[in-house]
Every structure is written in C-alpha cells, then in structure tokens.
Motif scaffolding. Structure first.
Motif, PDB file in Angstrom:
ATOM      1  N   VAL A   1      -6.127  -6.498  -4.111  1.00  0.00           N
ATOM      2  CA  VAL A   1      -6.760  -5.331  -3.498  1.00  0.00           C
ATOM      3  C   VAL A   1      -5.740  -4.197  -3.391  1.00  0.00           C
ATOM      4  O   VAL A   1      -4.574  -4.421  -3.035  1.00  0.00           O
ATOM      5  N   SER A   2      -6.175  -2.993  -3.686  1.00  0.00           N
ATOM      6  CA  SER A   2      -5.305  -1.825  -3.558  1.00  0.00           C
ATOM      7  C   SER A   2      -6.017  -0.749  -2.752  1.00  0.00           C
ATOM      8  O   SER A   2      -7.162  -0.922  -2.324  1.00  0.00           O
ATOM      9  N   GLY A   3      -5.340   0.364  -2.590  1.00  0.00           N
ATOM     10  CA  GLY A   3      -5.972   1.495  -1.918  1.00  0.00           C
ATOM     11  C   GLY A   3      -7.129   2.062  -2.706  1.00  0.00           C
ATOM     12  O   GLY A   3      -7.951   2.808  -2.160  1.00  0.00           O
ATOM     13  N   GLY A   4      -7.232   1.697  -3.993  1.00  0.00           N
ATOM     14  CA  GLY A   4      -8.346   2.165  -4.791  1.00  0.00           C
ATOM     15  C   GLY A   4      -9.681   1.678  -4.267  1.00  0.00           C
ATOM     16  O   GLY A   4     -10.682   2.408  -4.323  1.00  0.00           O
ATOM     17  N   GLU A   5      -9.705   0.427  -3.756  1.00  0.00           N
ATOM     18  CA  GLU A   5     -10.940  -0.092  -3.175  1.00  0.00           C
ATOM     19  C   GLU A   5     -11.391   0.762  -1.995  1.00  0.00           C
ATOM     20  O   GLU A   5     -12.583   1.043  -1.833  1.00  0.00           O
ATOM     21  N   ARG A   6     -10.443   1.176  -1.163  1.00  0.00           N
ATOM     22  CA  ARG A   6     -10.785   2.027  -0.019  1.00  0.00           C
ATOM     23  C   ARG A   6     -11.350   3.365  -0.490  1.00  0.00           C
ATOM     24  O   ARG A   6     -12.378   3.826   0.009  1.00  0.00           O
TER      25      ARG A   6
END
Length: 342
Positions: A26-31
C-alpha cells in the motif's frame, strides 16, 4: 487448462481454508485515488499532523480502503462466479493500515446452503487480512450467492453459521495510542461529540453523487476485485454492469461526513445488506440513524453505533415496506460502530 474459471458452489467445503494470491503493498497512491473517487474528508485520514495529535504515528489509509484491498484479494477464489454479495457480519478492524504496509488475505469456508432452484447456493466465509508481519489487520464474515457449474452435483449438507447480531463494544480494538483528549474540532469540521447524538436520532446527509461507469470500474480495479459482474455486461439480461457493493459503501460513508465529521474511525461492521442492485446513472444519497452509544478504553474516545442507509431516490428515512422487505430505492443497510471524541 491454465486459465482460472473460478470456483463454483460445488467446489466449496466447510472447513476449507484458502490463501489468496497477490499480496498488495500500500502506498499514498491508494489514499489519493480513494479521495478522488469518493468525497472522503475525515481529518484523521487526510492529515499526518492531525493523526499524530490524536496519538497515531501517521495518518492511516481509510478504513474502507483497507477493507476493499483485503476483500479484493478474496474475490478470485471466493466470488468470481457470484451472482451477488449478500451480507456482512462480525467485521472488526484490528489495527490501522499505513502506507508501506503489505496486505494479504485468507478465507475459511464456514457455511454452505444450496438454493431451492438447484442452480445456485450461498457460501459463507470468514476472511482475514494480514500485514507484512503476519499480524491481522481486519476480519469479517460475508456470504454470497454463487452459481453451480454442474447442476447435477449433489447438494451439500446445509450449514448456516450463527453470527453475532452486534459486535460487543468490549470487543472493539482501539488502535494503540489513540487519544482524542486534545481533539481539534475546528480542523475536523464539526463540533459534535458522542454525547451530542441521541439514540433514535436520524440524520439526512443531504448530498448526492451520481454513479459513473468509468469511476466504479476504476475503483473496483484499484482493489484488484476481478468479479465478472462488475465489468462484463454480457451475462446480464439487461446488459448492465452491477456496481461493486463496496463502491456504494464507500460513497455512503463519505457522504455521511456531513453530520458525522467526527466519526473518525470504523471499529466494526455488525451487519450489512446490499438491499437492491446499483447501476451507473443512479444517484446515491445517504442517511443515518443512531442506534447506541458506548464507552471504550481510550482517553477522550467513545463509540457510536450507527445505521447507514444508502438510497437511489425515494423518501428520506424510509427503509422497508409493510411486508418487511426493503423498498426498491434502498441500496445499502449497514450497521456499524465508529470511534469519535467524547
């Protein structure tokens, strides 16, 4: 055959444990994508500084984003040939998910019941999501209607698991360090605490969002949910793609910010039903009913039990007809616990 046609109803056995493929880092891209897809504005999931002031090391990924990732891992093995996802119970968030975590899932088959038509059956599973340390981050029970491939396959012995109607507040897992003693209501967006909500109170969240075909498919792909019914319009007689039920949940949860801005974290889902199908072009609105309040063992933190109802029109605060069945405009009926300041 090297391709995967998915499991059909006759392929499941009670007690079967399935480890799901393709862990997801999971990365900040999911957010960023989650907040682009839904009008999500809860401060704890938007700001590292707000999260740190609340006792957490950083801002976690939205609870429902973590749910979608764990759920999506299970789809190729559990519900690739599902007609519909029918309900949820005993869902608990066990620890926050942060950018950098890697999630995987496994499911245990806990119940089976063939339908009277002999063409489908209901499969009950308990799915658990784990992080890179093999620590559970969440668990939930769900059940879905799955097609049979061999209509002559004998019906299994019916096993319908008994699930708790409500997750006991003492079983809610409070994230380590969570502290709302110095909660900034101004930055959160609303002044309302747990004690400001009365049991039986109903809240119309006012706003609506029209579901778009491309956005729902983007969201479902984001969670690597491969269920055919969300992408392939040809199997349905009406030629429509069925909107992923989790897309409706996230939309309704995000819309509930207006009136429940301080319902920062989801602690548990007690029960949930996708009452009617959702299709592109439907405009989703939401209302909530306060069902209960509870104390929890964390400074400045309390729990509120809510019913969240998503609709596609119809009169606000209407749910079921005189026959006890959901009215046609009701999309979702979700009973859940949230954590918020006292």
């Amino acid at each position: 055959m090297k391709t995967n046609p998915g499991r059909f109803f006759e392929d499941y056995e009670v007690g079967q444990v399935i480890r799901h493929a393709v862990p997801r880092s999971v990365s900040g891209g999911e957010r960023a994508l989650y907040h682009a897809l839904y009008p999500a504005r809860h401060a704890l999931y938007s700001s590292n500084e707000f999260a740190r002031a609340s006792g957490l090391p950083d801002s976690p990924i939205d609870d429902m984003a973590a749910f979608h990732i764990v759920f999506g891992k299970s789809v190729p093995d559990i519900s690739l040939n599902a007609v519909a996802n029918l309900g949820y119970a005993e869902a608990r968030w066990l620890r926050p998910v942060y950018p950098g975590d890697t999630l995987r899932s496994e499911s245990e088959v806990i119940g089976l019941k063939q339908n009277s038509s002999g063409k489908t059956g209901v499969v009950y599973v308990r799915t658990t999501g784990f992080n890179q340390h093999d620590l559970p981050v969440m668990e939930f029970v769900r059940w879905m209607m799955v097609r049979k491939n061999n209509l002559d396959a004998p019906a299994p012995e019916a096993v319908v698991p008994q699930t708790a109607a409500v997750v006991d507040p003492s079983d809610l897992v409070i994230p380590a360090g969570l502290d709302f003693s110095h909660y900034d209501f101004g930055l959160a967006g609303e002044p309302h605490r747990v004690g400001d909500y009365e049991v039986g109170e109903r809240i119309d969240h006012v706003d609506g969002v029209t579901i778009e075909e491309a956005e729902h498919m983007m969201a479902t792909r984001l969670w690597q949910n491969t269920s055919k019914t969300h992408f392939d319009a040809t199997p349905r007689a009406d030629g429509k793609r069925l909107i992923y039920g989790g897309h409706v949940i996230s939309m309704a949860r995000a819309l509930s910010f207006n009136g429940l801005a301080n319902a920062q974290m989801i602690g548990a889902i007690n029960a949930g039903s996708h009452a009617n199908p959702c299709f592109a072009g439907d405009t989703v609105r939401a209302w909530s009913e306060v069902l209960d309040r509870a104390e929890v063992d964390a400074p400045g933190v309390g729990a509120l039990r809510l019913r969240l109802v998503a609709t596609k029109g119809g009169e606000a605060f209407t749910l079921k007809g005189e026959d006890g069945k959901y009215l046609p405009h009701v999309l979702l009926d979700l009973d859940y616990w949230v954590l918020m300041p006292v």
